[in-house]
Write a protein that holds these residues in place. Structure first.
Motif, short mmCIF file in Angstrom:
data_model
loop_
_atom_site.label_atom_id
_atom_site.label_comp_id
_atom_site.label_asym_id
_atom_site.label_seq_id
_atom_site.Cartn_x
_atom_site.Cartn_y
_atom_site.Cartn_z
N PHE A 1 8.38 1.28 -15.07
CA PHE A 1 7.98 1.06 -13.68
C PHE A 1 6.57 1.64 -13.49
N TYR A 2 5.65 0.78 -13.04
CA TYR A 2 4.27 1.16 -12.82
C TYR A 2 3.88 0.85 -11.38
N VAL A 3 3.13 1.75 -10.79
CA VAL A 3 2.55 1.53 -9.47
C VAL A 3 1.03 1.51 -9.65
N VAL A 4 0.41 0.47 -9.09
CA VAL A 4 -1.04 0.33 -9.15
C VAL A 4 -1.56 0.32 -7.72
N THR A 5 -2.50 1.21 -7.43
CA THR A 5 -3.05 1.31 -6.09
C THR A 5 -4.57 1.26 -6.15
N GLY A 6 -5.16 1.08 -5.00
CA GLY A 6 -6.61 1.06 -4.88
C GLY A 6 -6.99 0.45 -3.55
N GLY A 7 -8.24 0.57 -3.22
CA GLY A 7 -8.74 0.00 -1.97
C GLY A 7 -8.95 -1.49 -2.08
N SER A 8 -9.28 -2.10 -0.97
CA SER A 8 -9.56 -3.53 -0.93
C SER A 8 -10.75 -3.85 -1.84
N GLY A 9 -10.58 -4.85 -2.70
CA GLY A 9 -11.64 -5.26 -3.60
C GLY A 9 -11.87 -4.32 -4.77
N LEU B 1 8.62 -3.44 -14.18
CA LEU B 1 8.21 -3.71 -12.80
C LEU B 1 6.85 -3.06 -12.57
N VAL B 2 5.91 -3.86 -12.09
CA VAL B 2 4.59 -3.38 -11.70
C VAL B 2 4.43 -3.72 -10.22
N VAL B 3 4.15 -2.71 -9.40
CA VAL B 3 3.98 -2.91 -7.97
C VAL B 3 2.54 -2.56 -7.60
N VAL B 4 1.89 -3.47 -6.90
CA VAL B 4 0.55 -3.23 -6.37
C VAL B 4 0.70 -2.79 -4.92
N THR B 5 -0.04 -1.74 -4.56
CA THR B 5 -0.07 -1.27 -3.18
C THR B 5 -1.49 -0.92 -2.82
N ASN B 6 -1.76 -0.73 -1.55
CA ASN B 6 -3.12 -0.45 -1.09
C ASN B 6 -3.30 1.01 -0.74
N GLU B 7 -4.48 1.51 -1.03
CA GLU B 7 -4.88 2.85 -0.59
C GLU B 7 -5.63 2.63 0.73
N ILE B 8 -4.95 2.93 1.83
CA ILE B 8 -5.53 2.67 3.16
C ILE B 8 -5.66 3.95 3.97
#
Length: 179
Positions: free
Chosen positions: A2-10, A119-126
């Motif tokens: 299980f991986y979570v990938v985050t970051g800002g827009s763009g 499972l890889v989930v992309v989420t946003n750093e907001i």
């Protein structure tokens, strides 16, 4: 895994996550799309993400709410894009979980973790812009932050993508897959 990938827009987080999925071996690749098309901007964003996936052999499953109802196979490699949209849908969409957003989303994540190989989930750093928001947005940010923390605790690896550079926050190998 299980991986979570985050970051800002763009930031390049989507490209990084797709490449990470491609590096996880052979198997059916499932892309769980959570963005509803409700205006021209979202329609363009969806088209851009579809173009990014061309030729990468992803099967798309659209899921705007009720992630725990998605049924996949044991050897599937899944990319969920993106948690920010799923949380908003659960909070605000008709038929969504409303006040039970965190519970509904995490039940879906736990279900996927039982059912699939990766499972890889992309989420946003907001959370770091320092802006003042209305009460509803602050509530959304609170739910998303709690979901992100719960996923990070469960995850084998957490990576933040900053300006296209993957920064390993937990587990995994540094720079597992370049964007």
């Amino acid at each position: 895994m299980f991986y979570v990938v985050t970051g800002g827009s763009g930031s390049g987080k989507s490209a990084y996550a797709e490449n990470l999925v491609l590096s996880l071996g052979e198997g059916r690749r499932i892309y769980i799309a959570t963005m509803m098309s409700f205006d021209e901007e979202s329609t363009k964003r969806i088209a851009r993400h579809r173009k990014m996936r061309e030729g990468k052999q992803f099967e798309t499953v659209e899921c705007y709410t009720g992630l725990d109802s998605v049924r996949l196979k044991k050897d599937d490699i899944v990319l969920l894009e993106c948690m920010s949209n799923l949380a908003a849908n659960e909070m605000y969409a008709q038929g969504g979980a409303g006040e039970k957003t965190e519970e509904a989303v995490m039940a879906g994540i736990r279900r996927l973790l039982q059912d699939v190989r990766h499972l890889v989930v992309v989420t946003n750093e907001i959370f770091s812009d320092g802006m003042a928001y209305d009460e509803s947005t602050v509530e959304y940010m609170g739910h998303l932050g709690n979901i992100n923390q719960q996923m990070a605790r469960l995850a084998d690896g957490v990576t933040e993508v900053v300006y296209g550079i993957p920064v390993c926050m937990k587990g995994g190998k540094k720079n597992e897959a370049s964007a």
